[in-house]
Enzyme design. Structure first.
Site, PDB file in Angstrom:
ATOM      1  N   GLU A   1       9.984   0.646  10.588  1.00  0.00           N
ATOM      2  CA  GLU A   1      11.175   1.596  10.374  1.00  0.00           C
ATOM      3  C   GLU A   1      10.328   3.117  10.601  1.00  0.00           C
ATOM      4  O   GLU A   1       9.474   3.385   9.669  1.00  0.00           O
ATOM      5  CB  GLU A   1      11.698   1.329   8.879  1.00  0.00           C
ATOM      6  CG  GLU A   1      12.945   2.220   8.848  1.00  0.00           C
ATOM      7  CD  GLU A   1      13.052   3.837   8.268  1.00  0.00           C
ATOM      8  OE1 GLU A   1      12.609   4.689   9.048  1.00  0.00           O
ATOM      9  OE2 GLU A   1      13.002   3.891   6.987  1.00  0.00           O
TER      10      GLU A   1
ATOM     11  N   CYS B   1      13.576  10.480   7.230  1.00  0.00           N
ATOM     12  CA  CYS B   1      13.614   9.809   8.417  1.00  0.00           C
ATOM     13  C   CYS B   1      14.926   9.846   9.084  1.00  0.00           C
ATOM     14  O   CYS B   1      15.096  10.319  10.454  1.00  0.00           O
ATOM     15  CB  CYS B   1      12.905   8.662   8.557  1.00  0.00           C
ATOM     16  SG  CYS B   1      13.670   7.348   7.337  1.00  0.00           S
TER      17      CYS B   1
ATOM     18  N   LYS C   1       0.896  -1.256   0.073  1.00  0.00           N
ATOM     19  CA  LYS C   1      -0.072  -0.236  -0.004  1.00  0.00           C
ATOM     20  C   LYS C   1       0.928   1.181  -0.106  1.00  0.00           C
ATOM     21  O   LYS C   1       1.571   1.491   0.923  1.00  0.00           O
ATOM     22  CB  LYS C   1      -0.839  -0.088   1.213  1.00  0.00           C
ATOM     23  CG  LYS C   1      -1.910   1.038   1.058  1.00  0.00           C
ATOM     24  CD  LYS C   1      -2.624   1.640   2.177  1.00  0.00           C
ATOM     25  CE  LYS C   1      -1.734   2.819   3.088  1.00  0.00           C
ATOM     26  NZ  LYS C   1      -1.484   3.832   2.295  1.00  0.00           N
TER      27      LYS C   1
ATOM     28  N   GLU D   1      10.246  15.209  15.684  1.00  0.00           N
ATOM     29  CA  GLU D   1      10.453  14.935  14.244  1.00  0.00           C
ATOM     30  C   GLU D   1       9.821  15.909  13.589  1.00  0.00           C
ATOM     31  O   GLU D   1       8.477  16.002  13.813  1.00  0.00           O
ATOM     32  CB  GLU D   1      10.050  13.791  13.911  1.00  0.00           C
ATOM     33  CG  GLU D   1      10.553  13.319  12.321  1.00  0.00           C
ATOM     34  CD  GLU D   1      10.300  12.089  11.917  1.00  0.00           C
ATOM     35  OE1 GLU D   1       9.289  11.454  12.060  1.00  0.00           O
ATOM     36  OE2 GLU D   1      11.274  11.412  11.377  1.00  0.00           O
TER      37      GLU D   1
HETATM   38  P1  NAI Z   1       1.988   7.904   8.621  1.00  0.00           P
HETATM   39  O1  NAI Z   1       2.551   7.181   9.523  1.00  0.00           O
HETATM   40  O2  NAI Z   1       0.229   8.207   9.007  1.00  0.00           O
HETATM   41  O3  NAI Z   1       1.818   7.252   7.119  1.00  0.00           O
HETATM   42  C1  NAI Z   1       2.535   6.305   6.503  1.00  0.00           C
HETATM   43  C2  NAI Z   1       2.004   5.226   5.980  1.00  0.00           C
HETATM   44  O4  NAI Z   1       1.183   4.487   6.862  1.00  0.00           O
HETATM   45  C3  NAI Z   1       0.946   5.494   4.742  1.00  0.00           C
HETATM   46  O5  NAI Z   1       0.854   4.674   3.762  1.00  0.00           O
HETATM   47  C4  NAI Z   1      -0.408   5.988   5.463  1.00  0.00           C
HETATM   48  O6  NAI Z   1      -1.490   5.576   4.694  1.00  0.00           O
HETATM   49  C5  NAI Z   1      -0.339   4.642   6.502  1.00  0.00           C
HETATM   50  N1  NAI Z   1      -1.040   4.571   7.610  1.00  0.00           N
HETATM   51  C6  NAI Z   1      -1.620   5.572   8.288  1.00  0.00           C
HETATM   52  N2  NAI Z   1      -2.167   5.163   9.370  1.00  0.00           N
HETATM   53  C7  NAI Z   1      -2.216   3.671   9.298  1.00  0.00           C
HETATM   54  C8  NAI Z   1      -2.874   2.582  10.208  1.00  0.00           C
HETATM   55  N3  NAI Z   1      -3.265   2.962  10.998  1.00  0.00           N
HETATM   56  N4  NAI Z   1      -2.205   1.572   9.753  1.00  0.00           N
HETATM   57  C9  NAI Z   1      -1.853   1.119   8.840  1.00  0.00           C
HETATM   58  N5  NAI Z   1      -1.093   1.923   7.933  1.00  0.00           N
HETATM   59  C10 NAI Z   1      -1.367   3.298   8.340  1.00  0.00           C
HETATM   60  O7  NAI Z   1       2.712   8.957   8.603  1.00  0.00           O
HETATM   61  P2  NAI Z   1       1.949  10.487   8.110  1.00  0.00           P
HETATM   62  O8  NAI Z   1       0.729  10.997   8.703  1.00  0.00           O
HETATM   63  O9  NAI Z   1       2.012  10.719   6.450  1.00  0.00           O
HETATM   64  O10 NAI Z   1       3.173  11.524   8.482  1.00  0.00           O
HETATM   65  C11 NAI Z   1       3.031  11.984   9.991  1.00  0.00           C
HETATM   66  C12 NAI Z   1       4.511  12.272  10.278  1.00  0.00           C
HETATM   67  O11 NAI Z   1       5.127  10.940  10.373  1.00  0.00           O
HETATM   68  C13 NAI Z   1       5.580  13.036   9.425  1.00  0.00           C
HETATM   69  O12 NAI Z   1       5.324  14.355   9.861  1.00  0.00           O
HETATM   70  C14 NAI Z   1       6.760  12.316   9.969  1.00  0.00           C
HETATM   71  O13 NAI Z   1       7.313  13.001  10.880  1.00  0.00           O
HETATM   72  C15 NAI Z   1       6.227  10.877  10.154  1.00  0.00           C
HETATM   73  N6  NAI Z   1       6.999  10.200   9.005  1.00  0.00           N
HETATM   74  C16 NAI Z   1       8.159   9.368   8.963  1.00  0.00           C
HETATM   75  C17 NAI Z   1       8.457   8.622   7.905  1.00  0.00           C
HETATM   76  C18 NAI Z   1       9.369   7.829   7.812  1.00  0.00           C
HETATM   77  O14 NAI Z   1      10.068   7.844   7.054  1.00  0.00           O
HETATM   78  N7  NAI Z   1       9.925   7.247   9.181  1.00  0.00           N
HETATM   79  C19 NAI Z   1       7.593   8.606   6.753  1.00  0.00           C
HETATM   80  C20 NAI Z   1       6.429   9.573   6.942  1.00  0.00           C
HETATM   81  C21 NAI Z   1       6.145  10.005   8.115  1.00  0.00           C
END
Ligand code: NAI
Ligand code: MG
Length: 491
Positions: free
Chosen positions: A269, A303, A195, A400
């Site tokens: 991660e 990240c 996804k 972050e």
């Molecule tokens: P997120 O963690 O909500 O989204 C990442 C992925 O997880 C997306 O594909 C999303 O659709 C999916 N997702 C969201 N809720 C889920 C759930 N309950 N169960 C399974 N999958 C789910 O991150 P978001 O809201 O886009 O960004 C928020 C913050 O997270 C950012 O500001 C950043 O600080 C951090 N982040 C860190 C990342 C990294 O590479 N470590 C990548 C993206 C965001």
């Protein structure tokens, strides 16, 4: 000797060295109006759709599916079918052929993918062209190489595939994160339901065409688009044997709670708040380049971004001065312009998060610096930002930000540097700048971070394992270590 023309005073001497526009053509990308889910090798008509946009100007690009529980279920069934129907039993050397094909196709079509990545995600074309695409292809090449050598990778442990892998990826490196997840899974004989993130589904959907060209058997890779609800459905699906997640710590924790006791394998991660530590004996100009690369690469949507800069007190002033001067040369603007250094913020939600945290930095008493730059009117933009006078307790030093925002702190001794660097719930990466090899090793042993870069930053290689400590998650991606989460062993 011929006579030289006398120098004329009317000769145009340029006094303005600004760059002319150098837009990459987007003609190479052909978008459909509407995309479904890629299930069992064909397109599944979605029950619901939403619009995906270009963050540089909010242009609507296409309609994509909001995956429902029924869509996820069909994708898992397709993956299960393909797993049982030959993929898992295929000799490694045969699986490798598909991975090599995919890698070569990504190389052949790299311009198309790079343009689409920059269009849908906002990152500069320079980065999608020179970093995301070459690395994505390299991952497929690298894991293609392991596919027939698993028994040598894990001698006497009888590796076998896990089954169906559910993979959830973020929006900061859409195609690269797909490669990090899909390549090792397939190399080990698993099938996949992936996804993509809701804001950046388009390169994953274009990747389905690469799978068609590579003649990958139907159902080996399935792609279901949608937001977190679709992700949660995938996590919960009974037919999934392993979940690999990259994203926020908050969602990672929720997934871990959800899967506790389920027997499903899990790798996470998550976020980071990396320390980039600069000692007074470093090559200062190189360090400045590394600092800039560490935090402004991909608008800081990284990240492992070096978002906390620790500078030895004795060089604080000259370093900050050099850094500010360097910032004024960063070109912020159209992601599709080949000269752009800092592109668009990925989404309105992310922009609001950055703005909120930057406001908190000001309120708590940090001093802000932003170079003069004109931001486009439409779309999502944030100027490269540096905070000085930052205390460790400030939110900008703790949380972050995931944006082009650097917090500068100071230290006096190596011990103090280590203590401050480790003062975070995260532990994904760190950087050390010094001319002393012994100090690099001393620091690397003490920094609680999965990756420690020395006199460089944000370097990636498929052969090098990547992953976190503490709230940055667990499990490794890349390298030999990256195979393990996709294997079971007879022990
Ligand atoms: P997120 O963690 O909500 O989204 C990442 C992925 O997880 C997306 O594909 C999303 O659709 C999916 N997702 C969201 N809720 C889920 C759930 N309950 N169960 C399974 N999958 C789910 O991150 P978001 O809201 O886009 O960004 C928020 C913050 O997270 C950012 O500001 C950043 O600080 C951090 N982040 C860190 C990342 C990294 O590479 N470590 C990548 C993206 C965001
Ligand atoms: Mg979220």
């Amino acid at each position: 000797m011929s006579e030289l023309d006398p120098r004329s005073d009317d000769l145009a001497v340029p006094d303005d060295w600004t760059y002319a526009p150098a837009p990459e053509s987007r003609e190479v990308v052909r978008l459909r109006e509407r995309y479904g889910h890629f299930v069992g090798g064909s397109w599944l008509e979605p029950a619901e759709t939403y619009e995906t946009i270009a963050p540089r100007d909010e242009e609507a690009l296409a309609l994509v599916g909001q995956g429902t529980a029924a869509d996820v279920d069909r994708a898992v069934q397709a993956a299960r079918g393909a797993y049982a129907d030959g993929w898992s039993a295929l000799p490694g050397s045969e699986r490798a052929k598909y991975l090599f094909r995919i890698a070569r196709l990504l190389q052949e079509r790299s311009r198309e993918f790079a343009v689409l990545e920059s269009l849908n995600g906002g990152k500069p074309i320079k980065e999608s062209r020179d970093v995301d695409l070459p690395l994505a292809a390299a991952h497929f090449f690298y894991y293609g190489g392991w596919a027939d050598k698993l028994e040598y990778a894990f001698p006497n442990r009888r590796p076998r595939p896990v089954g169906v892998a559910g993979q959830i990826i973020p929006w900061n490196f859409p195609l690269l994160m797909l490669a990090w997840k899909v390549a090792p899974a397939l190399a080990c004989g698993n099938t996949v339901v992936l996804k993509p993130a809701e804001t950046t589904p388009l390169t994953a959907l274009l990747f389905c065409d690469v799978l068609r060209q590579a003649e990958l058997p139907p159902g080996v890779v399935n792609i279901v688009t949608g937001d977190g609800r679709t992700g949660a459905t995938l996590v919960e699906h009974e037919g999934v044997d392993k979940i690999a997640f990259t994203g926020s710590t908050e969602v990672g924790k929720a997934i871990q709670r959800r899967l506790a006791g389920s027997g499903k394998k899990l790798t996470l991660e998550l976020g980071g708040k990396a320390a980039n530590v600069v000692f007074d004996d470093c090559a200062l100009d190189q360090a400045v380049e590394g600092i800039v690369n560490g935090i402004y690469f991909n608008q800081g949507h990284v990240c492992c971004a070096g978002s906390r800069l620790f500078v030895q007190e004795s060089i604080h002033e000259p370093l900050v001065e050099k850094l500010k001067r360097r910032l004024s040369t960063l070109r912020v603007g159209d992601p599709l312009d080949k000269n752009t250094d800092v592109g668009a913020i990925n989404s309105r939600a992310q922009l609001e998060k950055i703005e909120e945290l930057v406001a908190s930095g000001r309120e708590e008493g940090a001093e802000i610096y932003q170079p003069p730059c004109v931001l486009p009117e439409r779309g999502y933009w944030f100027a490269p930002t540096v905070f000085t006078n930052v205390a460790q307790s400030y939110r900008i030093a703790q949380e972050e930000i995931f944006g082009p925002v650097l917090s500068i702190l100071t230290f006096r001794t190596p011990d103090e540097a280590v203590e401050k660097a480790n003062n975070t719930p995260y532990g994904l990466s760190a950087g050390v700048w010094t001319e002393k090899g012994s100090r690099i090793l001393w620091m690397a042993q003490r920094l609680r971070a999965g990756v420690v870069w020395a006199n460089t930053y944000n370097r990636f290689d498929p052969a090098s394992p990547f992953g976190g400590y503490k709230e940055s998650g667990f499990g490794r991606e890349g390298g030999l270590h990256g195979l393990e989460p996709y294997l079971e062993f007879d022990e």
